[in-house]
Design an enzyme around this catalytic site. Structure first.
Site, PDB file in Angstrom:
ATOM      1  N   HIS A 195       0.837  -1.208   0.000  1.00 49.10           N
ATOM      2  CA  HIS A 195       0.000   0.000   0.000  1.00 49.10           C
ATOM      3  C   HIS A 195       0.865   1.248   0.000  1.00 49.10           C
ATOM      4  O   HIS A 195       0.559   2.246  -0.653  1.00 49.10           O
ATOM      5  CB  HIS A 195      -0.889   0.023   1.245  1.00 49.10           C
ATOM      6  CG  HIS A 195      -1.989  -0.980   1.178  1.00 49.10           C
ATOM      7  ND1 HIS A 195      -2.573  -1.527   2.284  1.00 49.10           N
ATOM      8  CD2 HIS A 195      -2.608  -1.515   0.124  1.00 49.10           C
ATOM      9  CE1 HIS A 195      -3.505  -2.369   1.906  1.00 49.10           C
ATOM     10  NE2 HIS A 195      -3.546  -2.377   0.597  1.00 49.10           N
ATOM     11  N   CYS A 513      -5.312  -1.130 -24.208  1.00 42.99           N
ATOM     12  CA  CYS A 513      -4.957  -0.621 -22.885  1.00 42.99           C
ATOM     13  C   CYS A 513      -3.938  -1.517 -22.179  1.00 42.99           C
ATOM     14  O   CYS A 513      -3.650  -1.333 -21.010  1.00 42.99           O
ATOM     15  CB  CYS A 513      -6.197  -0.425 -22.023  1.00 42.99           C
ATOM     16  SG  CYS A 513      -7.216  -1.879 -21.895  1.00 42.99           S
TER      17      CYS A 513
END
Ligand code: PEP
Ligand code: MG
Length: 591
Positions: A195, A513
């Site tokens: 994170h 993408c």
């Protein structure tokens, strides 16, 4: 003055940027809590001291929360998950029990609870769940800090901006450091997908992690050079090293300034052919970066992050807030939100935490992943679609379904969407009824059926990362076959061409993408094949735009036809190298 020699240490670069600066070494996390016995009459006082520290830690987290409400919505949910950890029985009640049963100080009792929790995490085979122990540790460190009565970051209150060096930097610390006088940070713990790394990248705070013993190697006041891309850290650099890095950094700055010129120009070729260049992102913190790099939309929002760090599934309101922010910020540009793409290599910890039977999948890449998982967990899927539809009024939404391999999956999704729309109508909630719906073309069956799918959807998004994996049967994470993972394999190029042609025959736009879109060697070929939109990591956008503006469409078209005739990837690359040296200026060739 230091007499210790200069040295180079290799870590993991998780957030780009080259920084030369003085360090402040934070030792909080390495403090060893001492043990001391307390007389029985002081036990309740000690319990109270511990409870106050827990309460104080919660207050710190909540005030951090208030402070960042507007600009860091996703990071806030990490803070929320830390508040929940703070309330966990294992930490609070167990520590109080240890204090009471052993007549000991709170720091030592907390350390005991923590090692019991760690032992439980150690038994879990899944590395992702194991990693979540770091969240528990960050929360415990915050309590320690309050018990010891010290704020480690007081050390960085000076006027001169510094590089922070710590054993571990929590996501909250990262947010806080971003607001302080900080150039970058170095940490002993952490990896690319932690994170902390995600938040550092989002905030453009250069960082290198995984630097074992760095808090022992450096002392406050030492100088370092760090490269957040390569992970190289030069400790106590020599004058010569500093000069080299300054030159290198200057070169990068000049290049970036030159590229900045392109960011707000139209995405068109010399002969006026326009395409859309848009951004791939994972969290809303990246939005300023997206706009700064001149993206004309979000071509891929990987929506997994909201599911990734919470202790339970995200609720409709949380998802709605994320999508609303995305759409409102990017309006009038389109925002393509891909529905939950778990399974395979992605978020296996999330699945095994909530769906333990899925641990048994023998071949997860071919298992219950992506749209299959969403249709299996249709309530979870409906919540995501409902929040997307509600948010659709705030901008131009495109919903993208991952890993669709049969029409049936599309029909089932449309049926769920119809039901949600009728519920919303009855509730009087507003939404865009003609919201654009597309599929990722990333498995061969979708390519072969592209003409059929094209009649049923509003756009195609080619996911080349998975398309290469599934068409060449190459696990994209397997180092032993990595050399065979080839975007220029003729089969891959033909599949892209087939998909573009099938889409155009039905008048729908086709985007790419996957990583190919932002690869300077691949992009001209994709454009020449007729792809309408390229979506990539934001920092790559100006590079591709510069290339586009130095290209002629008729030449790109010819180039693509020639590359399609190459027998293998090697021949295609050789051909492209000579094309580049003939048609593009030196700065494009070397960027
Ligand atoms: C892809 O597969 O090309 C893609 C864009 O999606 P992801 O990398 O998230 O699987
Ligand atoms: Mg994919």
């Amino acid at each position: 003055m230091h007499t210790q020699p200069s040295k180079i240490i290799q870590g993991i670069g998780v957030s780009p940027g080259i920084i030369i600066g003085k360090v402040v070494v934070i030792k909080r996390q390495t403090c060893r809590p001492g043990w001391y016995q307390l007389p029985p009459e002081q036990i309740q006082q000690e319990v109270q001291r511990f409870k106050d520290a827990v309460g104080g830690a919660e207050q710190e987290l909540l005030s951090l929360r208030k402070y960042f409400t507007d600009d860091l919505a996703d990071a806030l949910s990490i803070i929320d998950s830390h508040v929940l950890i703070l309330k966990d029985r294992m930490i609070v009640e167990q520590t109080i029990q240890i204090i009471e049963q052993n007549n000991v100080n709170a720091e030592w009792a907390l350390a005991q609870s923590l090692s019991q929790i760690q032992a439980k995490f150690d038994k879990i085979p899944d590395p992702y769940i194991k990693d979540r122990y770091s969240d528990v540790k960050h929360v415990a460190d915050r309590i320690y800090g309050l018990l010891f009565g010290q704020d480690p970051y007081q050390l960085i209150q000076g006027d001169e901006p510094v590089v922070v060096v710590a054993n571990d930097v929590s996501p909250e610390d990262t947010i806080r450091l971003h607001k302080e006088n900080i150039l970058a940070f170095l940490a002993e713990k952490g990896g690319q997908t932690s994170h902390t790394a995600i938040i550092a990248r989002s905030l453009n705070l250069p960082a290198v992690v995984g630097l074992e013993y760095i808090t022992g190697v450096l002392q406050t006041g030492d100088e370092v050079i760090l490269n957040g891309t390569t992970g190289e850290v030069v400790v106590r650099p020599t004058a010569e090293q500093k000069e080299q890095y300054q030159e290198y950094s200057l070169h990068n700055r000049v290049r970036d300034e030159e590229l900045a010129y392109y960011t707000h120009l139209n995405s068109e070729t010399i002969d006026g052919y326009t395409v859309r260049l848009s951004a791939n992102i994972e969290v809303t913190e990246e939005l300023p970066n997206v706009l700064q790099n001149g993206a004309e939309g979000i071509g891929l929002f990987r929506s997994e992050f909201d599911y990734f760090h919470g202790v339970s599934h995200p609720c409709e309101e949380q998802l709605y807030a994320t999508y609303k922010e995305l759409l409102a910020t990017m309006a009038p540009h389109p925002v393509t939100v891909r529905t939950l793409d778990v399974g395979g290599d992605k978020l296996m910890h999330y699945l095994s935490q909530n769906y333990s039977h899925m641990d048994d999948e023998r071949n997860p890449a071919l298992g219950l992943r992506s749209i299959r998982f969403s249709l299996y967990e249709s309530q979870l899927f409906a919540t995501q679609l409902r929040s997307l539809l509600r948010a659709s009024v705030h901008g131009r939404l495109r919903i993208l379904l991952p890993l669709v391999s049969s029409l049936n999956e599309l029909y089932q999704t449309k049926a769920i969407l119809r039901n949600i729309m009728s519920d919303l109508e009855q509730e009087g909630a507003s939404f865009t009824p003609k919201v654009e719906l597309g599929i990722m073309v990333e498995v061969p069956s979708a390519v072969i059926l592209a003409d059929v799918f094209a009649k049923e959807v509003d756009f195609f998004g080619i996911g080349t990362n998975d398309l290469i994996q599934y068409s060449l049967a190459i696990d994209r994470n397997n180092q032993f076959v990595a050399h065979m993972y080839d975007p220029f394999h003729p089969a891959v190029l033909r599949m892209i061409k087939h998909t573009v042609d099938a889409g155009h025959a039905q008048g729908i736009p086709v985007s790419v993408c996957g990583e190919m879109a932002g690869d300077l060697l691949c992009a001209p070929v994709l454009l020449g094949l007729g792809v309408d939109e390229l979506s990539m990591r934001p920092p790559v956008l100006p590079h591709v735009k510069r290339l586009l503006r130095h290209s002629r469409y008729d030449q790109l078209h010819e180039l693509a036809q020639d590359v399609l005739l190459c027998v293998d990837g090697r021949q295609a690359r050789e051909f492209l190298a000579s094309y580049f040296s003939q048609y593009y200026p030196r700065e494009i060739r070397s960027s």
